[in-house]
Design an enzyme around this catalytic site. Structure first.
Site, PDB file in Angstrom:
ATOM      1  N   LYS A  22       6.570  -3.686  -6.512  1.00  0.00           N
ATOM      2  CA  LYS A  22       5.285  -3.922  -6.459  1.00  0.00           C
ATOM      3  C   LYS A  22       4.410  -3.275  -5.290  1.00  0.00           C
ATOM      4  CE  LYS A  22       2.984  -8.283  -5.058  1.00  0.00           C
ATOM      5  NZ  LYS A  22       1.523  -7.903  -3.870  1.00  0.00           N
ATOM      6  N   ASN A  23       4.916  -3.811  -4.290  1.00  0.00           N
ATOM      7  CA  ASN A  23       3.353  -2.901  -3.581  1.00  0.00           C
ATOM      8  C   ASN A  23       3.566  -1.626  -2.700  1.00  0.00           C
ATOM      9  OD1 ASN A  23       2.379  -5.690  -3.220  1.00  0.00           O
ATOM     10  ND2 ASN A  23       3.586  -5.746  -1.369  1.00  0.00           N
ATOM     11  N   ARG A  92      -6.084  -7.574  -4.366  1.00  0.00           N
ATOM     12  CA  ARG A  92      -7.206  -6.477  -4.087  1.00  0.00           C
ATOM     13  C   ARG A  92      -6.716  -5.518  -3.648  1.00  0.00           C
ATOM     14  NH1 ARG A  92      -8.952  -9.544   0.722  1.00  0.00           N
ATOM     15  NH2 ARG A  92      -8.514  -8.505   2.034  1.00  0.00           N
ATOM     16  N   CYS A 116      -9.142 -13.923   0.769  1.00  0.00           N
ATOM     17  CA  CYS A 116      -7.694 -14.356  -0.077  1.00  0.00           C
ATOM     18  C   CYS A 116      -7.581 -15.367   0.157  1.00  0.00           C
ATOM     19  CB  CYS A 116      -6.610 -13.006   0.069  1.00  0.00           C
ATOM     20  SG  CYS A 116      -5.677 -13.307   1.391  1.00  0.00           S
ATOM     21  N   ARG A 121      -9.106 -11.237   5.689  1.00  0.00           N
ATOM     22  CA  ARG A 121      -8.246 -10.109   5.270  1.00  0.00           C
ATOM     23  C   ARG A 121      -9.186  -9.350   4.623  1.00  0.00           C
ATOM     24  NH1 ARG A 121      -3.696  -9.936   0.823  1.00  0.00           N
ATOM     25  NH2 ARG A 121      -3.308  -7.928   1.937  1.00  0.00           N
ATOM     26  N   PRO A 122      -9.991  -9.238   6.100  1.00  0.00           N
ATOM     27  CA  PRO A 122     -10.653  -7.731   6.405  1.00  0.00           C
ATOM     28  C   PRO A 122     -10.218  -6.506   5.673  1.00  0.00           C
ATOM     29  CG  PRO A 122     -10.377  -7.870   8.275  1.00  0.00           C
ATOM     30  CD  PRO A 122      -9.312  -8.960   7.323  1.00  0.00           C
ATOM     31  N   VAL A 123     -11.486  -5.412   5.294  1.00  0.00           N
ATOM     32  CA  VAL A 123     -11.367  -3.741   4.895  1.00  0.00           C
ATOM     33  C   VAL A 123     -11.926  -2.938   5.759  1.00  0.00           C
ATOM     34  CG1 VAL A 123     -10.745  -4.635   2.572  1.00  0.00           C
ATOM     35  CG2 VAL A 123     -13.184  -4.417   2.798  1.00  0.00           C
ATOM     36  N   LEU A 125     -11.523  -1.197   8.580  1.00  0.00           N
ATOM     37  CA  LEU A 125     -11.011  -0.150   8.356  1.00  0.00           C
ATOM     38  C   LEU A 125     -11.040   1.152   7.466  1.00  0.00           C
ATOM     39  CD1 LEU A 125      -7.841  -1.672  10.167  1.00  0.00           C
ATOM     40  CD2 LEU A 125      -9.858   0.083  11.475  1.00  0.00           C
ATOM     41  N   ASP A 310       5.344 -10.781   4.688  1.00  0.00           N
ATOM     42  CA  ASP A 310       5.800 -10.539   3.386  1.00  0.00           C
ATOM     43  C   ASP A 310       7.364 -11.928   2.756  1.00  0.00           C
ATOM     44  OD1 ASP A 310       3.431 -10.292   2.354  1.00  0.00           O
ATOM     45  OD2 ASP A 310       4.340  -7.781   1.712  1.00  0.00           O
ATOM     46  N   VAL A 332       1.075 -11.404  12.128  1.00  0.00           N
ATOM     47  CA  VAL A 332      -0.194  -9.920  10.398  1.00  0.00           C
ATOM     48  C   VAL A 332      -1.037 -10.749  10.332  1.00  0.00           C
ATOM     49  CG1 VAL A 332       0.377  -8.390   9.117  1.00  0.00           C
ATOM     50  CG2 VAL A 332       2.010  -8.599  10.129  1.00  0.00           C
ATOM     51  N   ARG A 402       2.130 -12.778 -10.258  1.00  0.00           N
ATOM     52  CA  ARG A 402       2.123 -11.598  -9.734  1.00  0.00           C
ATOM     53  C   ARG A 402       2.853 -10.927  -8.811  1.00  0.00           C
ATOM     54  NH1 ARG A 402      -3.366 -12.306  -5.747  1.00  0.00           N
ATOM     55  NH2 ARG A 402      -2.974 -10.411  -6.124  1.00  0.00           N
TER      56      ARG A 402
HETATM   57  C1  EPZ Z   1      -0.473  -4.931   2.671  1.00  0.00           C
HETATM   58  O1  EPZ Z   1      -1.282  -5.461   2.618  1.00  0.00           O
HETATM   59  C2  EPZ Z   1       0.353  -5.482   1.669  1.00  0.00           C
HETATM   60  N1  EPZ Z   1      -0.312  -5.698   0.000  1.00  0.00           N
HETATM   61  C3  EPZ Z   1       0.500  -7.218   1.478  1.00  0.00           C
HETATM   62  O2  EPZ Z   1       1.915  -8.047   0.646  1.00  0.00           O
HETATM   63  C4  EPZ Z   1       1.250  -7.299   3.175  1.00  0.00           C
HETATM   64  O3  EPZ Z   1       1.293  -9.222   3.601  1.00  0.00           O
HETATM   65  C5  EPZ Z   1       0.765  -6.162   3.845  1.00  0.00           C
HETATM   66  O4  EPZ Z   1       0.164  -5.074   3.729  1.00  0.00           O
HETATM   67  C6  EPZ Z   1       1.302  -6.594   5.553  1.00  0.00           C
HETATM   68  O5  EPZ Z   1       2.561  -5.884   5.212  1.00  0.00           O
HETATM   69  C7  EPZ Z   1       0.266  -4.961  -0.749  1.00  0.00           C
HETATM   70  O6  EPZ Z   1       0.804  -3.629  -0.590  1.00  0.00           O
HETATM   71  C8  EPZ Z   1      -1.027  -4.147  -2.123  1.00  0.00           C
HETATM   72  P1  EPZ Z   1      -2.596  -4.584   5.731  1.00  0.00           P
HETATM   73  P2  EPZ Z   1      -2.666  -5.213   3.403  1.00  0.00           P
HETATM   74  O7  EPZ Z   1      -4.465  -3.297   6.135  1.00  0.00           O
HETATM   75  O8  EPZ Z   1      -2.829  -3.608   3.181  1.00  0.00           O
HETATM   76  C9  EPZ Z   1      -5.483  -5.853   8.869  1.00  0.00           C
HETATM   77  C10 EPZ Z   1       2.552  -9.549  -0.737  1.00  0.00           C
HETATM   78  O9  EPZ Z   1       3.016 -10.859  -0.659  1.00  0.00           O
HETATM   79  N2  EPZ Z   1      -6.428  -5.311   8.787  1.00  0.00           N
HETATM   80  O10 EPZ Z   1      -1.313  -3.651   6.567  1.00  0.00           O
HETATM   81  O11 EPZ Z   1      -4.030  -5.780   2.714  1.00  0.00           O
HETATM   82  C11 EPZ Z   1      -5.498  -6.750   8.970  1.00  0.00           C
HETATM   83  O12 EPZ Z   1      -5.687  -8.559   8.745  1.00  0.00           O
HETATM   84  C12 EPZ Z   1       1.337  -9.485   0.146  1.00  0.00           C
HETATM   85  O13 EPZ Z   1       2.853  -8.798  -1.443  1.00  0.00           O
HETATM   86  C13 EPZ Z   1      -7.886  -4.940   9.266  1.00  0.00           C
HETATM   87  O14 EPZ Z   1      -8.146  -5.712  10.491  1.00  0.00           O
HETATM   88  O15 EPZ Z   1      -2.740  -5.153   4.610  1.00  0.00           O
HETATM   89  C14 EPZ Z   1      -4.443  -7.511   9.455  1.00  0.00           C
HETATM   90  O16 EPZ Z   1      -3.731  -8.246   9.946  1.00  0.00           O
HETATM   91  C15 EPZ Z   1      -0.093  -9.859   0.455  1.00  0.00           C
HETATM   92  N3  EPZ Z   1      -8.997  -4.589   9.032  1.00  0.00           N
HETATM   93  C16 EPZ Z   1      -3.432  -6.397   9.095  1.00  0.00           C
HETATM   94  O17 EPZ Z   1      -4.373  -5.599   9.907  1.00  0.00           O
HETATM   95  C17 EPZ Z   1      -8.560  -3.634   7.638  1.00  0.00           C
HETATM   96  O18 EPZ Z   1      -9.448  -3.029   7.419  1.00  0.00           O
HETATM   97  C18 EPZ Z   1      -2.092  -5.264   8.593  1.00  0.00           C
HETATM   98  O19 EPZ Z   1      -2.929  -6.105   6.969  1.00  0.00           O
HETATM   99  C19 EPZ Z   1      -6.970  -3.744   7.189  1.00  0.00           C
HETATM  100  C20 EPZ Z   1      -6.006  -4.579   7.702  1.00  0.00           C
END
Ligand code: EPZ
Length: 432
Positions: A22-23, A92, A116, A121-123, A125, A310, A332, A402
């Site tokens: 999926k991811n 998301r 979430c 879960r900030p964006v 970056l 995950d 994480v 999902r």
């Molecule tokens: C991806 O989410 C996956 N989702 C998540 O899968 C997974 O848990 C996660 O990566 C970690 O492996 C998809 O691929 C669709 P990140 P993502 O940005 O990209 C921090 C599932 O169950 N961060 O790598 O959103 C964040 O808070 C799920 O399938 C910031 O601080 O994760 C975290 O601590 C849910 N600012 C770390 O980075 C940002 O702008 C890693 O998150 C972005 C992230």
């Protein structure tokens, strides 16, 4: 609504086929926007999240079809560079439209995802990345509005701290067709990112450093359409390895086919081995042999190749089946523990302190009515139901749908007593 009803205590036996990831599928779908025409994606799982992103692509003007796990996306006319709140709030990963639409149209209006199920879960970056490439970012009515100079996106550099899967993907989507060269330091190297990078390269992106923490992309005016194959789902593989270890018959191998165990990373495989559950890798198959007695192994999640966040909820259930105490620490997402109060209803003794859960193993779990709260929390309840005494009812399984394809069909084909039934969550309990 639908729920799963599981009668615990049956043994898992035979072979389970791992579905496609999926991811990994979602960034591949977003990347189709960078080329005009029809892109074919093979091995796309039939899941709610895939349907949601298909809907998001259609709103932008794409034609999307999915048949026999082959998706065709026609991006000839992308006329509406927007991803609406109604869909982004559901999933998301729709936020990948920010980079994809900037890359394709030079502008985007994408709803901010908000919180979430388990935390903020900030964006930040993703947004800093767009700015570093030269896009102007404004916030209007809950939407992120990105605009680029008339002459095109200049490109630029950013260091991600922490390393982020989503931000790496979003920035690459925008940078692949920028005017200049861009650089991402501390880029994510999760397998989902790698396969996405390979698709970008196949589409003609000038991308260097794939598989390392520094990615450099020299923008090209446009990418070309391709036919590309997705990889197997690593989290489903890890989930089923855990299922086999706790619910298989000791000494009797369970086969997990169509798998790619390299994508799980060393930490998971080493921890799994230390529990005493044996596994062998035969080409694209993982064969798990459950032990007489599992040993408790504490884990700490981290970015790839460390233990995947995950899989921590599922690992917690494995630890309930080992005598002794152990811990699960999530570095994480330090608050991803919504499954713990639900598992407690089944007799699990686990205490959350900060980003760590202390689990008391060796207790008997008992069936109960529990509720899904998010995707991985839901599947941990399924695992608990498989080993519990009595019957477990898991409500709100739309979360599970999902990310797990035909889960109950797969498990019931391997000896587990699990059925999907309709229910009315708001029905009053019978009197007397
Ligand atoms: C991806 O989410 C996956 N989702 C998540 O899968 C997974 O848990 C996660 O990566 C970690 O492996 C998809 O691929 C669709 P990140 P993502 O940005 O990209 C921090 C599932 O169950 N961060 O790598 O959103 C964040 O808070 C799920 O399938 C910031 O601080 O994760 C975290 O601590 C849910 N600012 C770390 O980075 C940002 O702008 C890693 O998150 C972005 C992230």
């Amino acid at each position: 609504m639908e729920k799963l009803v599981i009668k615990g205590g049956n043994q898992l036996k035979g072979a389970l086929r791992i579905s496609s990831s999926k991811n990994a599928a979602m960034p591949l779908m977003a990347a189709t926007l960078l080329a005009s025409g029809v892109t074919t994606l093979r091995n796309i799982p039939r899941l709610r999240d895939i349907a949601t992103l298909s809907h998001v692509l259609r709103i932008a003007g794409a034609g999307v079809s999915l048949e026999d796990h082959t998706m065709q996306v026609d991006t000839t006319r992308i006329s509406f560079p927007e991803a609406p709140y109604e869909l982004v709030k559901k999933m998301r990963a729709s936020f990948y439209m920010l980079g994809a639409l900037v890359g394709r149209c030079g502008q985007a209006r994408v709803s901010l995802p908000g919180g979430c199920a388990w935390g903020p879960r900030p964006v930040n970056l993703h947004l800093e990345g767009m700015k570093a490439l030269g896009a102007a970012i404004d916030l209007e009515d809950g939407y992120v509005v990105a605009t680029t100079p008339k002459s095109g996106l200049p490109g630029g550099s950013i260091r991600l701290e922490p390393s982020s899967v989503g931000a790496t993907i979003n920035i690459l989507l925008a940078a692949a067709t920028a005017r200049g060269t861009s650089r991402i330091e501390n880029a994510a190297i999760e397998p989902d990112v790698l396969i996405f990078c390979k698709m970008l390269q196949a589409m003609g992106a000038r991308l260097q450093g794939v598989g390392t923490r520094t990615l450099e992309v020299e923008g090209v005016p446009a990418l070309r359409t391709v036919t590309f194959s997705n990889c197997p789902d690593r989290i489903e593989l890890g989930t089923f390895m855990i299922a086999a270890a706790i619910a298989g018959r000791p000494g009797e191998p369970v086969r997990l086919t169509h798998a790619n165990p390299d994508h799980l990373g060393n930490d998971f495989l080493e921890a799994f081995e230390r529990t005493g559950a044996g596994y062998r890798i035969l080409e694209s198959e993982v064969v798990v042999t459950p032990p007489e007695m599992l040993r408790p192994v504490s884990i700490t999640t981290g970015v790839y190749p460390r233990f995947p966040t995950d899989l921590q909820a599922q690992w917690t259930v494995l630890l309930t089946q080992c005598p002794g105490q152990s811990t699960v620490q999530d570095t994480v997402y330090g608050d991803r523990f919504n499954h713990i109060p639900e598992l407690a209803r089944m007799g699990v003794e686990a205490t959350v302190r900060g980003d760590t859960v202390a689990v008391q193993g060796g207790l008997t779990l008992r069936g109960a009515h529990v509720m899904s709260t998010d995707l991985r929390a839901s599947v941990s309840l399924v695992l608990a139901g498989m080993v519990a005494h009595g019957t477990t009812h898991i409500g709100r399984i739309y979360h599970l749908d999902r990310g797990y394809e035909r889960l109950e069909e797969k498990l019931s084909g391997c000896g587990i007593d699990i059925v999907r039934v309709q229910y009315d969550e708001f029905a009053a309990p019978a009197v007397g």
